[in-house]
Scaffold this active site. Structure first.
Site, PDB file in Angstrom:
ATOM      1  N   CYS A 202       0.785  -1.237   0.000  1.00 24.76           N
ATOM      2  CA  CYS A 202       0.000   0.000   0.000  1.00 24.76           C
ATOM      3  C   CYS A 202       0.819   1.290   0.000  1.00 24.76           C
ATOM      4  O   CYS A 202       0.718   2.103  -0.918  1.00 24.76           O
ATOM      5  CB  CYS A 202      -0.929   0.033   1.216  1.00 24.76           C
TER       6      CYS A 202
ATOM      7  N   HIS B 242      -2.797   6.547   4.626  1.00 24.28           N
ATOM      8  CA  HIS B 242      -1.674   5.630   4.875  1.00 24.28           C
ATOM      9  C   HIS B 242      -0.346   6.164   4.353  1.00 24.28           C
ATOM     10  O   HIS B 242       0.517   5.396   3.906  1.00 24.28           O
ATOM     11  CB  HIS B 242      -1.952   4.251   4.267  1.00 24.28           C
TER      12      HIS B 242
END
Length: 588
Positions: free
Chosen positions: A86, A147
């Protein structure tokens, strides 16, 4: 005079039509591109496998809304993420640069940001497409997963926050959805931390018991201080282990609106409705345009939070249910564009940040995605299943409906494409690895501008591909590959994710060579005996890798220690730390 004016008008119309034909553009496309700048809607799923989508070959999971996007737009069949996990993939997407250039990788196994309360994150000197478009008058919003870090030195400096990287509005998770957000579900870090803490408590308790026995039998001299300290540490480790699940939920699983925490911890069953409400509100507020909205779905990452309306609908269990709910969310967002009359003036893009997770298993259930015919999955730096993702773009009246493009493209290409569509300029003070997709999408270019693409696992180059245009071949070499576990498996089961280095990877000399145009599944490695151009291909790719490495500059790696360990003074908290709790979503 009237005759002359009519002649001029006719000539101008003829000239415009001729140019559009020569460029293989529809006249309507010319009007759209030369008129007002489009709204830009970017949709990114989390951990979605390319094989989970109907238009990419799945006939058992229902994704009618994503399929509708593909039917009405352009579908990229060789769309590649810059990383197979990610944080680095998303950093590359926003900046148009390999994550190694911004330091958004690690070299010690910490593949993504581990906590919200860490000092690592997307450096302030990186330029995102949101920052450029904001300067060009776009309203910019991010809804969903971030994130990419939050704070640097205090819990409210917000140096890595979306609002510090060009977004006017943020609503969502500053961290990431993960199994630990739902007690009892799959665990990304709770189980490992509990194990370490339990070992700590056992060791320290044994030390305290041994020292106590020694003191009572007068075999050990000195004070009781060491005994008390050992017993205290044992009790502290045991207590922390017991409350670890709750601590993680409060530390990482919360929602923010701009700089304010709205829900800590988040109420998972209402998050989907809150996200859709926020998308609708943003679009309606900014429908006079232009706007850039990045919808970063929390679906389909574990723990696969799915509302009751979608549970039990898919033959593929909870993962299939969650994927179908994500597709429904896409439909709701597209319906909002229709309702507000914005469909024809909005470029819509759909993708996933990387491939599906093969190791996401809980009991006998598979909680990760399917990557179709492609080998490997999430976390595998070079294998195609970890980096080949859906890529769909729709802009009615501009992009031709139903077009398939089989050229290599990258998530990094979104950066220059949207920057130039929005009237901005791609920065010249840094290397930009993405390439403008528009000529390829419109059909004015036959080939992708990407001749070579590099595939990293953390800071280590695992593979590279060469698009040999004159032969129509796409060659791929693997320098390093993970060793699957157990033997004969197709993933690193029992390890959470495949490693990038160490004794659990294989180094290949000579490298493995595949021709993806003939063998997209990477099932048959070529040799000098089976491929006459083996050595020429190797030499050309080796030269390209050397040229690429000369463009790299040393930067601090933001996912390494000490930037990627939890720091209590950086922990966002809507109450007095450590009592972090609030529910402002429930306020009238």
């Amino acid at each position: 005079m009237l005759h002359l004016e009519h002649s001029c008008l006719f000539f101008r119309s003829w000239l415009a039509l001729t140019v559009s034909v020569l460029l293989d553009l529809k006249p309507s496309a010319c009007r759209s591109l030369s008129g007002s700048r489009p709204n830009i809607l970017l949709l990114m799923a989390d951990d979605l496998g390319i094989g989970d989508v109907g238009c990419y070959g799945n006939d058992t999971i229902r994704t009618p809304n994503v399929d509708r996007l593909a039917a009405d737009g352009v579908m990229l069949t060789q769309h590649i993420a810059a990383a197979s996990v990610c944080t680095p993939s998303r950093a590359a997407f926003l900046t148009g640069r390999y994550p190694l250039r911004s330091g958004m990788v690690s070299s010690n196994g910490y593949r993504v940001l581990q906590w919200t309360g860490v000092s690592g994150g997307l450096p302030p000197n990186e330029t995102t497409f949101a920052k450029i478009l904001k300067d060009k008058g776009y309203a910019t919003g991010l809804i969903g997963k971030w994130h990419l870090g939050l704070n640097c030195e205090s819990s409210d400096d917000y140096c890595h926050h979306p609002l510090s990287h060009g977004f006017d509005h943020f609503y969502g998770m500053p961290f990431s959805m993960m199994g630990d957000c739902e007690p009892g579900a799959m665990s990304e870090k709770r189980a490992g931390l509990e194990h370490k803490l339990n070992v700590c408590s056992h060791v320290m308790a044994l030390a305290a018991f041994t020292l106590t026995a020694g003191k009572l039998t007068r075999l050990v001299a000195g004070s009781w201080t060491l005994v008390i300290c050992s017993a205290t540490v044992a009790l502290l480790c045991l207590t922390t282990s017991y409350f670890m699940g709750a601590l993680i939920v409060h530390a990482d699983c919360f929602l923010m609106r701009n700089h304010a925490i709205t829900e800590q911890p988040m109420s998972l069953q209402r998050t989907t409705a809150l996200m859709l409400k926020e998308v609708s509100s943003f679009v309606k507020r900014n429908k006079q345009g232009p706007f850039l909205l990045f919808v970063s779905f929390l679906h389909v990452h574990t723990p696969l939070i799915t509302t009751e309306n979608f549970r039990g609908r898919s033959p593929h269990g909870l993962y299939g249910d969650n994927t179908e709910e994500m597709d429904w969310m896409v439909g709701q967002i597209l319906d909002t564009l229709d309702t507000e009359g914005l469909t024809n003036s909005t470029l819509v893009y759909f993708t996933s940040d990387h491939g599906g997770s093969l190791e996401a298993q809980f009991g006998n259930n598979q909680y990760g995605g399917w990557n179709g015919i492609y080998k490997g999955g999430k976390g595998m730096g070079g294998w195609e299943g970890g980096i080949r993702v859906p890529g769909i773009l729709r802009w009615p009246g501009v992009l031709p409906a139903g077009r398939l493009i089989h050229e290599p493209t990258s998530l990094m290409d979104v950066f220059p494409t949207v920057v130039q569509l929005g009237g901005g300029q791609v920065p010249h003070d840094r290397v930009i690895d993405g390439r403008d997709l528009l000529p390829l999408l419109l059909g004015t270019a036959q080939h992708s501008e990407h001749e070579f693409l590099m595939h990293y696992c953390e800071s280590f180059l695992h593979a590279a591909r060469w698009h040999q245009r004159n032969r129509g071949a796409v060659w791929k070499v693997h320098y390093v590959t993970p060793m699957f576990h157990p033997d004969g498996a197709s993933a690193c089961y029992g390890r959470g994710v495949c490693p990038c280095f160490g004794d659990k990877v294989a180094h290949h000399d000579p490298p493995l060579l595949f021709d993806l145009s003939r063998d997209p599944s990477e099932a048959h490695a070529l040799t000098p005996d089976t491929e006459s151009s083996f050595h020429q291909v190797m030499e050309r790719i080796t030269k390209a890798v050397e040229d690429h490495r000369r463009t790299l500059s040393p930067v601090p790696l933001k996912l390494d220690m000490p930037d990627n360990i939890w720091k209590p003074w950086l922990q966002p908290c809507c109450g007095r730390f450590p009592l972090c709790w609030c529910d402002r979503e429930a306020d009238p």
